[in-house]
Design a protein around this motif. Structure first.
Motif, short mmCIF file in Angstrom:
data_model
loop_
_atom_site.label_atom_id
_atom_site.label_comp_id
_atom_site.label_asym_id
_atom_site.label_seq_id
_atom_site.Cartn_x
_atom_site.Cartn_y
_atom_site.Cartn_z
N THR A 126 -14.71 39.37 77.74
CA THR A 126 -14.28 37.39 77.03
C THR A 126 -15.80 36.79 76.48
O THR A 126 -15.27 35.31 75.90
N GLU A 127 -16.62 36.55 77.04
CA GLU A 127 -17.98 36.01 76.96
C GLU A 127 -17.77 36.50 75.84
O GLU A 127 -18.24 35.27 74.37
N ALA A 128 -18.38 37.06 75.30
CA ALA A 128 -18.60 38.01 74.05
C ALA A 128 -17.82 36.81 72.45
O ALA A 128 -17.75 36.05 72.08
N MET A 129 -16.37 36.60 72.98
CA MET A 129 -15.20 36.17 72.23
C MET A 129 -15.44 34.58 71.98
O MET A 129 -15.64 33.90 71.35
N ARG A 130 -16.12 33.83 73.52
CA ARG A 130 -16.06 32.78 73.65
C ARG A 130 -17.38 31.73 72.86
O ARG A 130 -17.01 31.39 72.49
N GLN A 168 -16.69 48.28 78.32
CA GLN A 168 -15.76 47.02 77.17
C GLN A 168 -17.05 45.56 76.67
O GLN A 168 -17.13 44.45 75.61
N ALA A 169 -18.55 45.94 77.26
CA ALA A 169 -19.76 45.67 76.51
C ALA A 169 -19.60 45.56 74.82
O ALA A 169 -19.87 44.20 74.23
N GLU A 170 -19.11 46.91 74.72
CA GLU A 170 -19.64 47.42 73.17
C GLU A 170 -18.22 46.51 72.63
O GLU A 170 -18.18 46.34 71.15
N ARG A 171 -17.16 46.25 72.76
CA ARG A 171 -16.46 46.04 72.33
C ARG A 171 -16.26 44.58 71.77
O ARG A 171 -15.65 44.16 71.02
N GLY A 172 -16.90 44.14 72.68
CA GLY A 172 -17.07 42.59 72.54
C GLY A 172 -18.53 42.52 71.12
O GLY A 172 -18.08 41.93 70.69
#
Length: 375
Positions: free
Chosen positions: A337-341, A287-291
């Motif tokens: 979601t944190e990367a998105m935000r 998920q971090a790499e997705r971000g």
């Protein structure tokens, strides 16, 4: 007459909101509460939202979108049957849900889109129907959809999509429109669809088909769409690698140059192995790499002056799609979601700082003549 979303071209293309202010559409697609009605999560839907779609839209979907810096609800029809789309590349039987209604979407208080499925010619469709749009029945069908679904007085409506990833090239099932008549067929298709929309809603934007990079779109079709639509909508899933994202953006830039239209990335995303879908590989590792992939994609699109926004694929992960912003139990993948935000907030701040202050009444614009530059 109701003020609606429009377009403005300055140093870059912008959508304009009903007040006339510049607007970059950052949205999510495939948000459907049916993903919380499976046996593994129905109790969560009952506990959190009282088995109410209205409460889920208000307290779940809309609240989370705002918290993570999204401002648009994109196409809500969700992938609910078959496994070909994501894993084998084969067409999918049936494929998608009905999605949320326009009344439900408008009540969320966020800009949203409506899709008019004027033809069953999707690249993912296992049983496409390539009916002749030159026949009177096609125009009659388009008018039925338009008079049923158009909302001319809704200021929250961003605009109207048509078909998801249409197969203007040969369909994977071996069917398709006659190549020798493609230009005539495409003219009839877009004329009937857009005249029906304009008959029932003369104002809102026509966002057109969502062209897929993998499915492709012939030059004959690209050359005529500026006569009928306001925005070139596309779908692309380049993954997380910088070079693949750059290659996708370069292809889309070629489509923009050829049409002269602003572009909405109407469906994009990535995925990784999860607890529910451990074998869902081929994009990101976690998920971090997705971000990281989200940040790279958003930055590349924001740096493209023809781009008026992007809509991210997947809300709650279901067993068929196999990925989402939230896991199958309605909890956010926080590394994503944190990367998105942070990315959404930073990009909106940077673009706002670069753009001149605007407000008041929006001004209509005329499209430029399509370019003859080859993509």
């Amino acid at each position: 007459m109701t003020s609606v979303f429009g377009l403005r071209r300055g140093e870059r293309w912008w959508l304009t909101d009903p007040r006339g202010a510049d607007f970059l559409s950052i949205g999510v697609v495939h948000a459907d509460d049916t993903n919380l009605r499976f046996p593994h999560n129905a109790a969560i839907f009952a506990q959190r939202y009282g088995n109410s779609r209205e409460r889920w839209i208000r307290d779940g979907l809309a609240a989370d979108l705002r918290a993570w810096g999204f401002n648009t609800i994109g196409w809500t029809s969700e992938y609910v049957s078959g496994t070909g789309l994501a894993t084998t590349g084969k067409p999918v039987d049936i494929g998608h849900s009905a999605g949320l209604s326009a009344d439900e979407l408008s009540a969320a208080g966020l800009p949203y889109t409506i899709s008019l499925r004027v033809a069953e010619i999707e690249h993912w469709n296992g049983f496409p129907a390539f009916r002749d749009p030159r026949e009177p029945a096609f125009a009659q069908w388009c008018d039925y959809l338009a008079r049923t679904l158009c909302r001319p007085d809704d200021p929250n409506l961003l605009g109207y999509f048509l078909v998801d990833v249409p197969s203007w090239e040969m369909h994977p099932t071996g069917t398709g429109f006659a190549r020798t008549e493609l230009k005539t067929i495409a003219h009839a298709y877009y004329r009937a669809a857009t005249e029906a929309i304009r008959r029932h809603d003369p104002q809102h934007l026509i966002l057109g088909d969502r062209y897929g990079l993998r499915a492709g779109v012939p030059e004959q079709v690209l050359d005529i769409v500026p006569e009928y639509v306001d925005v070139l909508s596309v779908q692309a899933f380049p993954g997380v690698a910088t070079e693949r994202i750059a290659a996708a953006v370069d292809t889309i830039a070629g489509w923009h140059r050829r049409t002269g239209l602003p572009v909405l990335m109407a469906d994009t995303g990535n995925w990784c192995p999860t607890r529910m879908s451990p074998h869902h590989t081929g994009s990101a590792r976690n998920q971090a790499e997705r971000g990281l992939g989200y940040t790279r994609t958003a930055e590349a699109l924001a740096a493209s002056p023809w781009c008026v926004g992007w809509h991210w694929c997947g809300w709650v992960e279901n067993p068929l799609r196999g990925f989402g912003i939230k896991d199958p139990w309605d909890e956010p993948y926080t590394d994503l979601t944190e990367a998105m935000r942070t990315t959404n907030a930073r990009i909106l701040r940077e673009l706002t700082d670069q753009a001149p202050r605007r407000g008041g009444s929006q001004q209509p614009i005329a499209h430029e003549e399509p370019s003859t530059v080859q993509p």
